[in-house]
Design a protein around this motif. Structure first.
Motif, PDB file in Angstrom:
ATOM      1  N   VAL A  60       0.809  -1.215   0.000  1.00  0.00           N
ATOM      2  CA  VAL A  60       0.000   0.000   0.000  1.00  0.00           C
ATOM      3  C   VAL A  60       0.848   1.274   0.000  1.00  0.00           C
ATOM      4  CG1 VAL A  60      -0.357  -0.108   2.501  1.00  0.00           C
ATOM      5  CG2 VAL A  60      -1.951   1.146   1.094  1.00  0.00           C
ATOM      6  N   THR A  61       1.982   1.284   0.719  1.00  0.00           N
ATOM      7  CA  THR A  61       2.779   2.516   0.708  1.00  0.00           C
ATOM      8  C   THR A  61       3.436   2.713  -0.661  1.00  0.00           C
ATOM      9  OG1 THR A  61       4.684   1.351   1.633  1.00  0.00           O
ATOM     10  CG2 THR A  61       3.269   2.476   3.185  1.00  0.00           C
ATOM     11  N   GLN A 115       2.108   1.543  -3.455  1.00  0.00           N
ATOM     12  CA  GLN A 115       0.988   1.885  -4.325  1.00  0.00           C
ATOM     13  C   GLN A 115       0.767   3.400  -4.324  1.00  0.00           C
ATOM     14  OE1 GLN A 115      -2.959  -0.144  -4.697  1.00  0.00           O
ATOM     15  NE2 GLN A 115      -3.547   1.309  -3.131  1.00  0.00           N
ATOM     16  N   ALA A 116       0.851   3.993  -3.138  1.00  0.00           N
ATOM     17  CA  ALA A 116       0.655   5.431  -3.042  1.00  0.00           C
ATOM     18  C   ALA A 116       1.710   6.162  -3.864  1.00  0.00           C
ATOM     19  CB  ALA A 116       0.719   5.872  -1.585  1.00  0.00           C
ATOM     20  N   PRO A 121     -15.318  -2.010   2.835  1.00  0.00           N
ATOM     21  CA  PRO A 121     -15.159  -1.266   4.072  1.00  0.00           C
ATOM     22  C   PRO A 121     -14.359   0.004   3.762  1.00  0.00           C
ATOM     23  CG  PRO A 121     -13.763  -3.225   4.060  1.00  0.00           C
ATOM     24  CD  PRO A 121     -14.522  -3.229   2.788  1.00  0.00           C
ATOM     25  N   ARG A 122     -14.696   1.106   4.408  1.00  0.00           N
ATOM     26  CA  ARG A 122     -14.021   2.364   4.045  1.00  0.00           C
ATOM     27  C   ARG A 122     -13.337   2.985   5.240  1.00  0.00           C
ATOM     28  NH1 ARG A 122     -17.671   5.519  -0.258  1.00  0.00           N
ATOM     29  NH2 ARG A 122     -16.084   7.074   0.215  1.00  0.00           N
ATOM     30  N   LEU A 123     -12.106   3.403   5.005  1.00  0.00           N
ATOM     31  CA  LEU A 123     -11.329   4.014   6.070  1.00  0.00           C
ATOM     32  C   LEU A 123     -11.772   5.442   6.347  1.00  0.00           C
ATOM     33  CD1 LEU A 123      -7.564   3.157   5.705  1.00  0.00           C
ATOM     34  CD2 LEU A 123      -9.184   2.372   7.401  1.00  0.00           C
ATOM     35  N   GLN A 129     -17.021   3.550  11.220  1.00  0.00           N
ATOM     36  CA  GLN A 129     -17.136   2.111  11.059  1.00  0.00           C
ATOM     37  C   GLN A 129     -18.558   1.700  10.669  1.00  0.00           C
ATOM     38  OE1 GLN A 129     -14.561   0.005  11.985  1.00  0.00           O
ATOM     39  NE2 GLN A 129     -15.680  -1.857  11.539  1.00  0.00           N
ATOM     40  N   GLN A 130     -18.669   0.964   9.555  1.00  0.00           N
ATOM     41  CA  GLN A 130     -19.986   0.436   9.199  1.00  0.00           C
ATOM     42  C   GLN A 130     -20.309  -0.744  10.101  1.00  0.00           C
ATOM     43  OE1 GLN A 130     -17.391   0.897   6.867  1.00  0.00           O
ATOM     44  NE2 GLN A 130     -18.271   0.982   4.821  1.00  0.00           N
ATOM     45  N   LEU A 166      -5.938  -2.447   4.967  1.00  0.00           N
ATOM     46  CA  LEU A 166      -6.257  -1.790   6.231  1.00  0.00           C
ATOM     47  C   LEU A 166      -7.749  -1.568   6.419  1.00  0.00           C
ATOM     48  CD1 LEU A 166      -3.230  -0.594   5.488  1.00  0.00           C
ATOM     49  CD2 LEU A 166      -3.704   0.635   7.588  1.00  0.00           C
ATOM     50  N   SER A 167      -8.468  -1.374   5.339  1.00  0.00           N
ATOM     51  CA  SER A 167      -9.906  -1.147   5.510  1.00  0.00           C
ATOM     52  C   SER A 167     -10.599  -2.420   5.972  1.00  0.00           C
ATOM     53  CB  SER A 167     -10.552  -0.646   4.218  1.00  0.00           C
ATOM     54  OG  SER A 167      -9.603  -0.357   3.253  1.00  0.00           O
ATOM     55  N   ARG A 178      -9.690  -2.988   9.635  1.00  0.00           N
ATOM     56  CA  ARG A 178     -10.436  -2.141  10.540  1.00  0.00           C
ATOM     57  C   ARG A 178     -11.855  -2.662  10.701  1.00  0.00           C
ATOM     58  NH1 ARG A 178     -12.750   4.051  10.537  1.00  0.00           N
ATOM     59  NH2 ARG A 178     -14.152   3.244   8.968  1.00  0.00           N
ATOM     60  N   HIS A 179     -12.424  -3.129   9.595  1.00  0.00           N
ATOM     61  CA  HIS A 179     -13.808  -3.556   9.662  1.00  0.00           C
ATOM     62  C   HIS A 179     -13.994  -4.759  10.573  1.00  0.00           C
ATOM     63  CE1 HIS A 179     -17.943  -3.675   8.266  1.00  0.00           C
ATOM     64  NE2 HIS A 179     -17.826  -4.976   8.357  1.00  0.00           N
ATOM     65  N   ARG A 205      -9.057  -0.692  17.948  1.00  0.00           N
ATOM     66  CA  ARG A 205      -9.347  -0.168  16.624  1.00  0.00           C
ATOM     67  C   ARG A 205      -9.537   1.345  16.610  1.00  0.00           C
ATOM     68  NH1 ARG A 205     -14.436  -2.846  14.724  1.00  0.00           N
ATOM     69  NH2 ARG A 205     -15.442  -1.429  16.163  1.00  0.00           N
ATOM     70  N   TYR A 221      -7.021   3.935  14.542  1.00  0.00           N
ATOM     71  CA  TYR A 221      -7.403   4.616  13.308  1.00  0.00           C
ATOM     72  C   TYR A 221      -7.634   6.099  13.521  1.00  0.00           C
ATOM     73  CZ  TYR A 221      -7.455   0.458  10.473  1.00  0.00           C
ATOM     74  OH  TYR A 221      -7.052  -0.643   9.772  1.00  0.00           O
ATOM     75  N   LYS A 222      -8.022   6.489  14.739  1.00  0.00           N
ATOM     76  CA  LYS A 222      -8.263   7.920  14.950  1.00  0.00           C
ATOM     77  C   LYS A 222      -6.999   8.663  15.336  1.00  0.00           C
ATOM     78  CE  LYS A 222     -13.062   8.036  15.230  1.00  0.00           C
ATOM     79  NZ  LYS A 222     -14.254   7.843  16.042  1.00  0.00           N
ATOM     80  N   TYR A 259       4.831   4.998  11.253  1.00  0.00           N
ATOM     81  CA  TYR A 259       4.576   4.027  10.188  1.00  0.00           C
ATOM     82  C   TYR A 259       3.079   3.763  10.052  1.00  0.00           C
ATOM     83  CZ  TYR A 259       4.509  -0.270   7.514  1.00  0.00           C
ATOM     84  OH  TYR A 259       4.239  -1.210   6.560  1.00  0.00           O
ATOM     85  N   ALA A 309       1.595   6.620   8.239  1.00  0.00           N
ATOM     86  CA  ALA A 309       1.897   6.616   6.806  1.00  0.00           C
ATOM     87  C   ALA A 309       1.098   5.546   6.081  1.00  0.00           C
ATOM     88  CB  ALA A 309       3.387   6.387   6.598  1.00  0.00           C
ATOM     89  N   LEU A 310       1.019   4.383   6.734  1.00  0.00           N
ATOM     90  CA  LEU A 310       0.307   3.257   6.140  1.00  0.00           C
ATOM     91  C   LEU A 310      -1.154   3.631   5.901  1.00  0.00           C
ATOM     92  CD1 LEU A 310       1.163   0.366   5.494  1.00  0.00           C
ATOM     93  CD2 LEU A 310       0.341  -0.326   7.734  1.00  0.00           C
ATOM     94  N   ALA A 314      -1.777   6.129   3.171  1.00  0.00           N
ATOM     95  CA  ALA A 314      -1.484   5.657   1.814  1.00  0.00           C
ATOM     96  C   ALA A 314      -2.673   4.950   1.182  1.00  0.00           C
ATOM     97  CB  ALA A 314      -0.285   4.715   1.853  1.00  0.00           C
ATOM     98  N   VAL A 315      -3.648   4.558   1.980  1.00  0.00           N
ATOM     99  CA  VAL A 315      -4.778   3.816   1.422  1.00  0.00           C
ATOM    100  C   VAL A 315      -5.604   4.736   0.522  1.00  0.00           C
ATOM    101  CG1 VAL A 315      -6.904   2.593   1.988  1.00  0.00           C
ATOM    102  CG2 VAL A 315      -4.895   2.329   3.427  1.00  0.00           C
ATOM    103  N   ARG A 351      -1.610  13.043   2.394  1.00  0.00           N
ATOM    104  CA  ARG A 351      -0.912  11.781   2.168  1.00  0.00           C
ATOM    105  C   ARG A 351       0.553  11.868   2.539  1.00  0.00           C
ATOM    106  NH1 ARG A 351      -2.702   8.619  -2.476  1.00  0.00           N
ATOM    107  NH2 ARG A 351      -4.118   8.127  -0.798  1.00  0.00           N
ATOM    108  N   GLU A 403     -10.125  12.432  17.611  1.00  0.00           N
ATOM    109  CA  GLU A 403      -9.198  12.428  16.493  1.00  0.00           C
ATOM    110  C   GLU A 403      -8.701  13.848  16.245  1.00  0.00           C
ATOM    111  OE1 GLU A 403     -11.309  11.744  12.639  1.00  0.00           O
ATOM    112  OE2 GLU A 403     -12.866  11.334  14.107  1.00  0.00           O
TER     113      GLU A 403
END
Lengths: 365, 408, 332
Positions: free
Chosen positions: A212-213, A215-216, A284-286, A290-291, B250-251, B254-255, B274, B278-279, B285, B288-289, B292-293, B307, B403
């Motif tokens: 992912v990093t 990919q960015a 799922p979306r960051l 949270q859904q 990561l999404s 998290r889910h 969680r 995430y918040k 790292y 950054a991770l 990057a999503v 980003r 956050e």
């Protein structure tokens, strides 16, 4: 937003049998079928779209939706299909800068490949020849289309490697693909595809094999390079995040056909096809809270040999019974305009779709 | 490499776990370990793959795939493990299921040390710990019917379920959403998503307590991913399962997860519930991770400035950087980061981080302020909003939970 | 690359020593355990015990095993002296010993016959590479065509027909029937034309068998390579199809072919027994065939060692070529 409204004009519904398209790239009713022992695999079955220079079109779909087959079709690379020894049957029209590629002299199309249109593949490790140095492969790509000596071509290769962010390009130019990391390999692949300043760049899942990093980094690079070179870009992916990052326009494919197409904003914010809703609900979306639950699409993608009659999506569509008279199972829906520069192929009425989206789908996303 | 500081960290985390198990898990739980109790405890776990060379196969080095990690998994919870390729997350999964022999460290399951159990000693354990693999195509034997595949664990363990194996297999098939009548079909007759369901049914056959899933959805199409994620969710609710879910997405992590461990080059750099992770991520790292999503929202493209682009690639696990392994790519790295390995400390209840200069928390080495040259280069790729002292101040103030710079 | 070369050379040398040891043990120690006395074999069963004892002394067969091995090694690299009482025989290096049958030194026999076999193997290899690989590539590119099917039927025939059949058939047609070629081996020193005329039929016969195998392997490999992503990339660059095939695909196709070539050449140099017998060529194969029927152990031993050496050298050359073709190999 001016940029977006301009991009809209790239999406004009192509008029059949008009031989002079105005768009830079125009695909009309493209069909790519592969005969196999089990039957005819209709990988792409009537696809039309157009694209202007400087714009990015995202093609989204799941495996078997026909998105990669489309890109190989444009490049004229269906000489031997992956379905076996029988040749692909291709029909329709592909206009690139005023030339129709399917009826053109194959050698002319070959000369366009690499110079006018170039491609980045998903897995750079297998897409680069393991036995030749990166430099050799880039030099080769350059010298096919430019009558220059090896030294000049090598300088050009180093320049390109430098441009795509490979450190010490004068040393790495003599490295072999296996000596590069995944991200660096994809950068080298991009350098190779851009070495001739192509007008059209097709990126087929360019970041799927990367972390992912990385990919960015690569997405950032593609965006910058497009600004710099002003090419038209087609980005093919299953990842809605990736297309949202890059695309001006979006084309959603399902079962070899386009189900929805329009400016990226429209497709993300006012999607008008149940399959697009399904895709949006599945991830799922960051960037959101949270859904509680994801809203998946039931069932599996269709077999391309037995595409369901009527709307290809009907067996998986929760709203297949909304239109009357079983029409979703008998009549194939055509793309209809559902908004400015925005088309969807669905039998539901505009009102029904707007109501379902705003009342049932959007609140749950 | 010393694991002592991390040992200390583990005990603290055991006392104050921020995220409780899912409430529903308790209701149907029929297991020994009550929800919230430690089911799996990992201490100082290491796996080095030797690299041998020459005629004599002399060992010339080692791939330090997992290099001293500590964590606990509580009954009924889901621990997510994220990281990029080469971070050791898959090796970790194979170590805790004892598919690989660890080089050092211990794995305790329900308080029992299972690190060095032999094949026969592990057999009863195998009932309690099951694994789901990434590739639903290669992990099922193509010559066996799915009835045989799912029924195999019973035969291996010498267990006959009530009503016979066939009936139980059919029950399992319906549990995972497949047609029980497809008992006699072969794997190739199923789609990718269905095959992953078969893998899940096989894992569930012996009523395990812990399920370790290594990239359970990454080989599946988007619409199918959601089906499998929901299925895993439902099964946890119904059966009170405990999950360790390893994934690069990561999404997805998290889910599905209650707590999340972020791995980098064989180490856990951050382990938190969680919400906190995430918040308000603390490790650069992690930050950054997450940044990057790619976000599926074209309007967010304007917000590109958030980003953080990391320089270069992940270094080789054969010779990882000294001190903090992330220092070669970090924009906050100072002298201390190159020499002293930061311990995994609980800087906030429920949030452990291994960093000298964490985000959203007190600086652990405030005396060390001179950035490394590499960090100065890296900082150019980091948007101003992230770097500016204001943001750091604000973050510190809000580290209690809110956050600091949500991008919405 | 140099380190790679050094490692391969070192490995080859070690391999050679091990083979010499093993071969020596098999030939000199195993018969003893089996109750057969090499000295008796040398002299013949009817000889009187004193003669057998003399031979045993002279050949050092009574010495401890380690001494025998050492003497054998020394003989190979420095020469040795056979002595029993007043009977002294000098054997210059490389000493492979003496034939049990005619008491001739082995080494001159080997050097006499080796060139014939080498010429046969190399000449045939050139032919089968040229035709086999070309046929395989064409078949792969025109998969399913009449050419492909025809070529593969011929290849199947080539693989399944034994060499004494094709050999005799070609002799019958071209030599006895049409009278185009002489079936007689003529040493190269005597007449180049005569030598060539004598070698053409053996070459073609041998090459036919191998060309068939190579065509099949080439076809299968080529088909696989043509499906590789990097071939698609080469086309996407706009390369002409002949370049895509001739350069990008061929280089990858060469690797399995080279591996086979190394083994086949080595084995052939060890004695193309059938071919040499069919065409009455005075090569190693013919020599070893006779030695086997005569139970002439030292000759068999010598030919075996030469064969091992040939296999090792051929594999070394293949390994080096491999590294030239595939840069990834240099790391290993």
């Amino acid at each position: 937003m001016t940029e977006l409204s301009k991009s809209g004009s790239a999406l004009g519904e192509p008029v059949k049998d008009s031989p002079a398209p105005t768009a830079f790239l125009e695909v009309r009713d493209l069909k790519v079928h592969f005969p196999t022992d089990d039957g005819l695999v209709k990988s792409v079955d009537g696809l039309s779209f157009s694209l202007e220079k400087g714009k990015t079109l995202g093609i989204v779909g799941e495996s078997g939706s026909g998105k990669s087959v489309t890109s190989l079709g444009i490049m004229g690379l269906h000489t031997t299909g992956q379905y076996g020894k029988r040749k692909a049957q291709i029909s329709g029209e592909i206009w690139l800068d005023g030339t129709e590629l399917l009826t053109a002299d194959p050698d002319h199309v070959r000369k366009l490949r690499g110079r006018e249109m170039a491609m980045i593949f998903q897995d750079p490790l297998s897409a680069l020849h393991p036995y030749y140095t990166i430099g050799h492969q880039i030099v080769e790509a350059y010298r096919i289309h430019h009558d220059v000596d090896k030294k000049t071509a090598r300088r050009r290769a180093i320049e390109m490697l430098d441009r795509v962010g490979i450190p010490q390009p004068d040393k790495r130019v003599d490295g072999y693909p296996h000596e590069f990391s995944g991200g660096m390999r994809q950068r080298a692949m991009i350098a190779m595809s851009l070495v001739n300043n192509p007008e059209l760049l097709i990126a087929d899942e360019p970041t799927t094999a990367l972390d992912v990093t990385v990919q960015a980094q690569i997405l950032d690079l593609i965006r910058d390079l497009q600004k710099e070179f002003g090419s038209a870009v087609i980005i093919i992916t299953h990842d809605l995040g990736v297309v949202a990052e890059l695309s001006d326009d979006l084309l959603v494919m399902y079962g070899g056909r386009c189900v929805e197409r329009g400016p990226a904003e429209k497709v993300f914010y006012e999607p008008r096809h149940p399959y697009t809703w399904g895709l949006l609900g599945s991830m799922p979306r960051l960037d959101r809270e949270q859904q509680e639950r994801l809203i998946p699409v039931k069932g599996s993608p269709p077999s391309l040999i037995n595409i369901p009659s009527g709307c290809a999506f009907n067996p998986r569509c929760p709203y297949a019974d909304v239109p009357k008279d079983n029409v979703t199972r008998t009549v194939r829906p055509e793309l209809t305009e559902v908004g400015s520069q925005h088309w969807a192929a669905c039998h539901m009425t505009q009102e029904q779709r707007e109501r379902i989206w705003t009342e049932e789908i959007a609140p749950k996303l | 490499m010393s694991e002592k500081p991390e040992d200390a960290a583990v005990t603290t985390s055991a006392q104050s776990d921020g995220a409780g198990p899912k409430p529903a898990a308790g209701t149907t739980l029929t297991k020994d370990a009550a929800p919230g109790e430690t089911l799996l405890k990992v201490t100082g776990l290491q796996k080095h793959f030797p690299i041998r060379k020459g005629l004599l196969q002399r060992q010339v080095g080692a791939v330090r795939a997992v290099d001293g990690i500590d964590f606990e998994v509580k009954s009924g919870e889901t621990l997510g493990v994220v990281g990029e390729s080469g971070c050791g997350k898959s090796t970790m999964g194979r170590l805790i299921t004892r598919l690989l022999e660890p080089t050092a460290g211990t794995v305790e399951f329900e308080g029992r040390d299972i690190t060095h159990l032999g094949v026969s000693g592990m057999r009863p354990m195998r009932r309690d710990v099951q694994m789901i693999f990434q590739d639903p195509y290669s992990s099922l034997n193509p010559r066996h019917t799915i009835g045989t595949i799912i029924g195999a664990p019973f035969k291996l363990q010498g267990v006959t379920p009530e009503g016979g194996i066939k009936k139980e297999v059919q029950r399992l098939l319906s549990v995972v959403g497949l047609n029980p009548e497809h008992y006699n079909r072969y794997p190739h007759e199923f789609s990718g998503g269905q095959r992953q369901r078969i893998g899940i049914a096989r894992a569930l056959a012996l009523n395990p307590k812990l399920v370790v899933a290594d990239e359970p959805v990454s080989a599946l199409d988007v619409s199918i991913q959601a089906q499998v994620v929901n299925l895993l969710d439902d099964l946890q609710q119904e059966l009170g399962l405990t999950y360790v879910i390893i994934a690069h997405d990561l999404s997805v992590v998290r889910h599905v997860s209650d707590r999340i461990a972020v791995m980098y080059l064989g180490k856990i750099v951050e382990l938190a519930d969680r919400e906190s992770l995430y918040k308000a991520p603390m490790h650069p790292y992690t930050k950054a991770l997450m940044s990057a999503v790619p976000i599926p929202d074209p309007r967010r493209r304007a917000a590109k400035s958030e980003r953080i682009l990391l320089k270069g690639d992940v270094p080789s696990p054969i010779s990882p950087p000294s001190g903090c392994r992330f220092h070669t790519r970090c924009w906050k790295a100072t002298e201390i980061c190159t020499t002293k390995e930061p311990p995994l400390l609980e800087l906030k209840p429920g949030q452990q981080v291994a960093c000298h200069h964490p985000e959203n928390a007190e600086d652990q080495a405030p005396q060390d302020t001179v950035l490394l040259t590499a960090a100065k280069e890296a900082v150019e790729l980091v948007p101003d909003a992230v770097v500016s002292a204001d943001a750091a101040q604000k973050a510190r103030a809000e580290a209690t939970g809110e956050e600091p710079e949500d991008a919405k | 690359m140099l380190a790679y070369l050094f490692r391969r050379l070192f490995a080859a040398a070690v391999m050679l020593v091990v083979i010499i040891l093993v071969v020596f043990c098999i030939f000199f120690l195993v018969p003893r355990w089996a109750g057969v006395d090499p000295a008796t074999m040398f002299v013949g069963k009817q000889a009187d015990p004193q003669a057998i004892e003399d031979v045993r002394q002279k050949l050092g067969l009574a010495d401890p095993i380690l001494v025998q091995v050492w003497e054998f090694f020394k003989g190979l690299f420095a020469g040795r002296t056979y002595a029993a009482g007043g009977d002294v025989t000098e054997c210059a290096a490389p000493c492979f010993g003496y034939s049990f049958r005619n008491e001739q030194a082995i080494w001159p026999v080997l050097t006499d016959r080796f060139p014939v076999t080498l010429a046969l193997a190399l000449g045939a290899a050139v032919l089968w590479l040229l035709f086999g690989v070309a046929a395989g590539v064409l078949s792969a590119l025109k998969r399913g065509s009449l050419w492909d099917r025809g070529a593969m039927v011929v290849a199947l025939g080539g693989v399944s027909l034994p060499i004494y059949f094709t050999g005799l058939l070609s002799l019958a047609i071209f030599s006895y029937g049409l009278g185009w070629l002489d079936a007689q081996y003529v040493p190269l020193e005597e007449s180049f034309g005569g030598w060539l005329g004598g070698m053409i039929l053996p070459w073609i016969t041998l090459a036919f068998l191998y060309a068939a195998m190579y065509a099949r392997i080439t076809r299968a490999t080529m088909l696989e390579i043509m499906g590789e992503d990097y071939i698609r990339t080469a086309r996407a660059k706009g390369l002409r199809e002949p370049v895509v095939i001739g350069k990008h695909a061929m280089r990858s196709t060469m690797t399995p072919i080279l591996t086979m070539l190394g083994m086949d050449l080595g084995a052939l140099i060890g004695g193309a027994i059938l071919t040499e017998t069919t065409f009455s060529l005075p090569g190693l194969g013919a020599a070893v065939l006779k030695a086997i029927s005569d139970k002439d152990l030292p000759v068999i031993l010598g030919v075996t060692l030469i064969t091992s050496l040939a296999v090792i050298v051929a594999n070394l050359v293949v390994d080096i070529l491999y590294a030239v073709i595939d840069p990834r190999v240099r790391l290993a």
